[in-house]
Write an enzyme that holds these catalytic residues in place. Structure first.
Site, mmCIF file in Angstrom:
data_model
loop_
_atom_site.group_PDB
_atom_site.id
_atom_site.type_symbol
_atom_site.label_atom_id
_atom_site.label_comp_id
_atom_site.label_asym_id
_atom_site.label_seq_id
_atom_site.Cartn_x
_atom_site.Cartn_y
_atom_site.Cartn_z
ATOM 1 N N SER A 179 -48.401 11.041 27.662
ATOM 2 C CA SER A 179 -47.748 11.886 26.668
ATOM 3 C C SER A 179 -48.138 12.188 25.077
ATOM 4 O O SER A 179 -47.310 13.044 24.575
ATOM 5 C CB SER A 179 -48.282 10.194 25.916
ATOM 6 O OG SER A 179 -48.621 9.568 25.082
ATOM 7 N N GLY A 232 -49.436 -0.338 28.840
ATOM 8 C CA GLY A 232 -49.128 0.391 30.927
ATOM 9 C C GLY A 232 -50.635 0.574 31.075
ATOM 10 O O GLY A 232 -50.430 1.273 32.291
ATOM 11 N N HIS A 282 -52.425 0.783 22.089
ATOM 12 C CA HIS A 282 -51.849 1.653 23.203
ATOM 13 C C HIS A 282 -52.456 1.289 24.638
ATOM 14 O O HIS A 282 -52.588 2.859 24.747
ATOM 15 C CB HIS A 282 -51.466 3.024 23.374
ATOM 16 C CG HIS A 282 -49.940 3.356 23.197
ATOM 17 N ND1 HIS A 282 -48.763 4.679 22.506
ATOM 18 C CD2 HIS A 282 -49.314 3.075 24.420
ATOM 19 C CE1 HIS A 282 -47.940 4.353 24.055
ATOM 20 N NE2 HIS A 282 -48.133 3.838 24.674
ATOM 21 N N GLU A 310 -50.133 7.290 15.652
ATOM 22 C CA GLU A 310 -51.046 7.154 16.583
ATOM 23 C C GLU A 310 -51.968 8.673 16.549
ATOM 24 O O GLU A 310 -51.062 9.833 16.645
ATOM 25 C CB GLU A 310 -50.749 6.476 17.829
ATOM 26 C CG GLU A 310 -50.055 5.292 18.373
ATOM 27 C CD GLU A 310 -49.888 5.048 19.306
ATOM 28 O OE1 GLU A 310 -49.909 5.252 20.388
ATOM 29 O OE2 GLU A 310 -49.554 4.121 19.310
ATOM 30 N N ARG A 346 -42.701 2.693 21.481
ATOM 31 C CA ARG A 346 -43.362 4.178 20.617
ATOM 32 C C ARG A 346 -44.001 3.112 18.878
ATOM 33 O O ARG A 346 -42.283 2.366 18.408
ATOM 34 C CB ARG A 346 -42.379 4.698 20.321
ATOM 35 C CG ARG A 346 -42.475 5.111 21.394
ATOM 36 C CD ARG A 346 -43.524 5.996 22.281
ATOM 37 N NE ARG A 346 -43.537 6.225 23.849
ATOM 38 C CZ ARG A 346 -44.296 6.025 24.218
ATOM 39 N NH1 ARG A 346 -44.634 5.001 24.826
ATOM 40 N NH2 ARG A 346 -44.559 6.879 25.546
ATOM 41 N N THR A 397 -46.101 9.517 32.476
ATOM 42 C CA THR A 397 -45.476 8.329 31.561
ATOM 43 C C THR A 397 -44.639 7.940 31.472
ATOM 44 O O THR A 397 -43.246 8.844 31.678
ATOM 45 C CB THR A 397 -45.895 8.897 30.292
ATOM 46 O OG1 THR A 397 -44.807 9.677 29.815
ATOM 47 C CG2 THR A 397 -47.662 8.794 30.040
HETATM 48 N N1 LIG Z 1 -47.135 0.560 25.549
HETATM 49 C C1 LIG Z 1 -46.798 1.021 26.370
HETATM 50 O O1 LIG Z 1 -47.922 1.251 27.636
HETATM 51 C C2 LIG Z 1 -45.424 1.756 27.098
HETATM 52 C C3 LIG Z 1 -44.516 2.351 26.383
HETATM 53 N N2 LIG Z 1 -43.291 2.013 26.686
HETATM 54 C C4 LIG Z 1 -42.244 2.563 26.177
HETATM 55 O O2 LIG Z 1 -41.446 1.206 26.865
HETATM 56 C C5 LIG Z 1 -39.530 2.280 26.469
HETATM 57 C C6 LIG Z 1 -38.547 1.108 28.046
HETATM 58 O O3 LIG Z 1 -39.507 1.272 28.902
HETATM 59 P P1 LIG Z 1 -38.309 1.451 30.374
HETATM 60 O O4 LIG Z 1 -38.131 -0.264 30.093
HETATM 61 O O5 LIG Z 1 -39.049 2.008 31.228
HETATM 62 O O6 LIG Z 1 -36.852 2.450 29.537
HETATM 63 P P2 LIG Z 1 -35.431 2.127 30.040
HETATM 64 O O7 LIG Z 1 -34.627 3.758 29.293
HETATM 65 O O8 LIG Z 1 -35.534 1.631 31.170
HETATM 66 O O9 LIG Z 1 -34.737 1.028 29.123
HETATM 67 C C7 LIG Z 1 -34.738 1.359 27.990
HETATM 68 C C8 LIG Z 1 -33.606 1.064 27.277
HETATM 69 O O10 LIG Z 1 -33.170 0.435 25.526
HETATM 70 C C9 LIG Z 1 -31.779 1.035 25.878
HETATM 71 N N3 LIG Z 1 -31.625 1.205 24.253
HETATM 72 C C10 LIG Z 1 -31.450 3.111 23.973
HETATM 73 N N4 LIG Z 1 -31.892 2.862 22.349
HETATM 74 C C11 LIG Z 1 -31.631 1.880 22.182
HETATM 75 C C12 LIG Z 1 -31.255 0.741 20.791
HETATM 76 N N5 LIG Z 1 -30.912 1.760 19.973
HETATM 77 N N6 LIG Z 1 -31.110 -0.028 21.083
HETATM 78 C C13 LIG Z 1 -30.853 -0.823 21.699
HETATM 79 N N7 LIG Z 1 -31.409 -0.867 23.038
HETATM 80 C C14 LIG Z 1 -31.394 0.661 22.639
HETATM 81 C C15 LIG Z 1 -31.543 1.639 26.858
HETATM 82 O O11 LIG Z 1 -29.769 1.137 26.316
HETATM 83 C C16 LIG Z 1 -31.867 1.047 28.182
HETATM 84 O O12 LIG Z 1 -31.373 0.579 29.166
HETATM 85 C C17 LIG Z 1 -40.565 3.446 26.759
HETATM 86 O O13 LIG Z 1 -39.053 4.386 26.736
HETATM 87 C C18 LIG Z 1 -41.462 3.800 26.489
HETATM 88 O O14 LIG Z 1 -41.751 4.387 24.949
HETATM 89 C C19 LIG Z 1 -43.440 2.239 28.223
HETATM 90 C C20 LIG Z 1 -44.067 2.036 28.947
HETATM 91 C C21 LIG Z 1 -45.345 1.909 28.690
HETATM 92 O O1 LIG Z 2 -45.652 5.100 29.716
HETATM 93 C C1 LIG Z 2 -46.013 5.041 28.663
HETATM 94 O O2 LIG Z 2 -44.322 5.729 28.325
HETATM 95 C C2 LIG Z 2 -46.509 5.512 27.891
HETATM 96 O O3 LIG Z 2 -46.754 4.443 26.576
HETATM 97 C C3 LIG Z 2 -48.015 5.301 28.344
HETATM 98 O O4 LIG Z 2 -48.747 3.959 29.062
HETATM 99 C C4 LIG Z 2 -49.020 5.842 27.245
HETATM 100 O O5 LIG Z 2 -49.682 6.756 27.979
HETATM 101 P P1 LIG Z 2 -50.784 8.050 27.150
HETATM 102 O O6 LIG Z 2 -50.665 7.581 25.654
HETATM 103 O O7 LIG Z 2 -52.232 7.473 28.242
HETATM 104 O O8 LIG Z 2 -50.075 8.782 28.222
#
Ligand SMILES: NC(=O)C1=CN([C@@H]2O[C@H](COP(=O)(O)OP(=O)(O)OC[C@H]3O[C@@H](n4cnc5c(N)ncnc54)[C@H](O)[C@@H]3O)[C@@H](O)[C@H]2O)C=CC1
Ligand SMILES: O=C(O)C(=O)[C@H](O)COP(=O)(O)O
Length: 389
Positions: free
Chosen positions: A53, A266, A263, A244, A215, A74
């Site tokens: 990322s 994941g 963070h 971050e 995020r 990611t």
């Molecule tokens: N903290 C971490 O380590 C991680 C964070 N993430 C974050 O989680 C996010 C979501 O992941 P997934 O569920 O796989 O994505 P996804 O694309 O499957 O789901 C996202 C959902 O959010 C909805 N959405 C879009 N705009 C919106 C709004 N204004 N209000 C409410 N809902 C809205 C979409 O319609 C969709 O259903 C990723 O984009 C990433 O930024 C993902 C993996 C790890």
């Molecule tokens: O998959 C995502 O989206 C994430 O937020 C990751 O878990 C974190 O990605 P890195 O910052 O480690 O590249």
């Protein structure tokens, strides 16, 4: 004769060397670089770019380079200028769906920790899930299975599928005890999620707790501090922070910041391996070659079974298991310990902890034996995705 292919890949892609140094039928040259060294100059002879990322993939990086496929290991892809990539015929991919399980385990560990500390009572809680995609849906399923009332907010899905399952954000703010963000970062258009939870919305939120593992910028961090300070019973659990790797010290140190993690939601070992597998598969598909690399051959053997004694309270018994599977309190204690360090050391501590993050295995690969005959212990364990033996 085999085709030549030059790949530049971020050094922090799990298993990068084993996955990308040999691709079937191709003469592959793999250059593994630190994120800070990935620049336009380094890409002047590169066909494929693989990032995590921290690399912004846009015109500034790719204009004039021969890169024709870029992928991020990611789920989040807000660091990719997808409109520019599409307009310039550069194929791209993210690892959608890869580390969903890891984020769910982070959420379960957080909820159980707060329950064990008396901050919430899980069965009496109504949770507002904002963003009901892969992660939000999986979380909703777990919450329903353990008796948590669930309110779902996802305007894009609501427009496509109708109101049935969904409520407005206003209703979530009025009715939920806790809210949790699982949206992508969207900076424009009608579904903009930048500061989706802002001062005005916080002022209307009737509940007590906010989670953000989406995020950092989806939640206005300055407004969050004021909101916490207006009522001492409020709390926040953040995995994602604005700015971050330099979150606001005042927020990090805040006593009502009850779960602070850098963070890593994941970042289970299996989550990071799956990030790589999804990108590897996408690259093979783009190149039209057979997939040979399989993360399972590179992951360590499953850990030894964990034995958990019955505590007399099923929730606490389950918490004891969750705490061994994912000791989130250690992540929290470490991050809180950065509260006193000077501003310019914080980004290094944040980045270094993530880089050397202790291996945590997916719960489905980590057997747990409960010395308990209480049926609800096993039921709860199953509902939380714990592998009971
Ligand atoms: N903290 C971490 O380590 C991680 C964070 N993430 C974050 O989680 C996010 C979501 O992941 P997934 O569920 O796989 O994505 P996804 O694309 O499957 O789901 C996202 C959902 O959010 C909805 N959405 C879009 N705009 C919106 C709004 N204004 N209000 C409410 N809902 C809205 C979409 O319609 C969709 O259903 C990723 O984009 C990433 O930024 C993902 C993996 C790890
Ligand atoms: O998959 C995502 O989206 C994430 O937020 C990751 O878990 C974190 O990605 P890195 O910052 O480690 O590249």
């Amino acid at each position: 004769m085999s085709r030549n292919l030059t790949i530049v890949a971020d050094a922090h892609i799990w298993g990068v060397e084993s996955a990308f140094s040999r691709l079937k039928g191709l003469n592959t040259r793999l250059r593994i670089l630190e994120n800070r060294d990935i620049n336009r100059e380094m890409l002047m002879d590169t066909d494929i770019l693989l990032t995590r990322s921290s690399t912004k993939v846009n015109a500034e990086l790719l204009q004039g380079t021969p890169v024709r496929f870029a992928a991020t290991a990611t789920i989040g892809d807000d660091h990719y200028d997808k409109a520019w990539l599409d307009a310039n015929g550069i194929a791209w991919a993210n690892a959608a769906g890869s580390s969903t399980g890891s984020v769910i385990e982070y959420m379960i560990a957080s909820l159980l920790q707060l329950h064990a500390n008396g901050v919430i009572s899980i069965p009496d809680t109504a949770i507002g899930i904002i963003g009901v995609g892969r992660i939000g849906s999986a979380l909703a399923q777990v919450c329903k299975a353990v008796g948590i009332k669930v309110l779902l907010n996802d305007p894009p899905r609501q427009r496509r599928e109708g109101s049935g399952a969904f409520v407005s954000l206003d209703e979530v703010l009025e009715q939920a005890d806790i809210i949790t963000l699982h949206t992508p970062m969207i900076r424009d258009k009608e579904d903009c999620t930048h500061h989706l939870i802002n001062e005005e919305r916080l002022s209307r939120f009737q509940g007590r707790g906010i989670f953000n593992a989406a995020r950092g910028g989806c939640l206005d961090n300055l407004a969050l501090i004021d909101w916490l300070e207006d009522d001492r019973s409020r709390f926040a659990a953040l995995d994602c922070w604005e700015n971050e790797p330099a979150p606001l010290q005042k927020l990090l140190q805040h006593p009502q910041m009850v779960i602070a993690t850098p963070h890593v939601a994941g970042h289970s070992l299996d989550g990071k391996a799956a990030n790589t597998q999804y990108v590897y598969n996408a690259l093979c598909q783009f190149l039209g070659i057979e997939q040979e690399w399989n993360m399972q051959q590179h992951l360590p053997a499953p850990p030894a079974p964990i034995i958990i004694e019955d505590s007399g309270d099923p929730w606490i018994t389950i918490y004891a298991a969750a705490r061994q599977l994912y000791p989130i309190d250690k992540d929290h204690a470490t991050m809180k310990s950065w509260g006193g360090i000077c501003e310019n050391e914080l980004p290094t501590a944040f980045a270094s902890y993530r880089r050397h993050y202790p291996a945590r295995r997916a719960w489905m690969h980590s057997p747990v034996h409960f010395n308990s005959k209480v049926a609800s212990v096993t039921q709860l364990a199953h509902a939380f995705g714990i592998k009971v033996i």
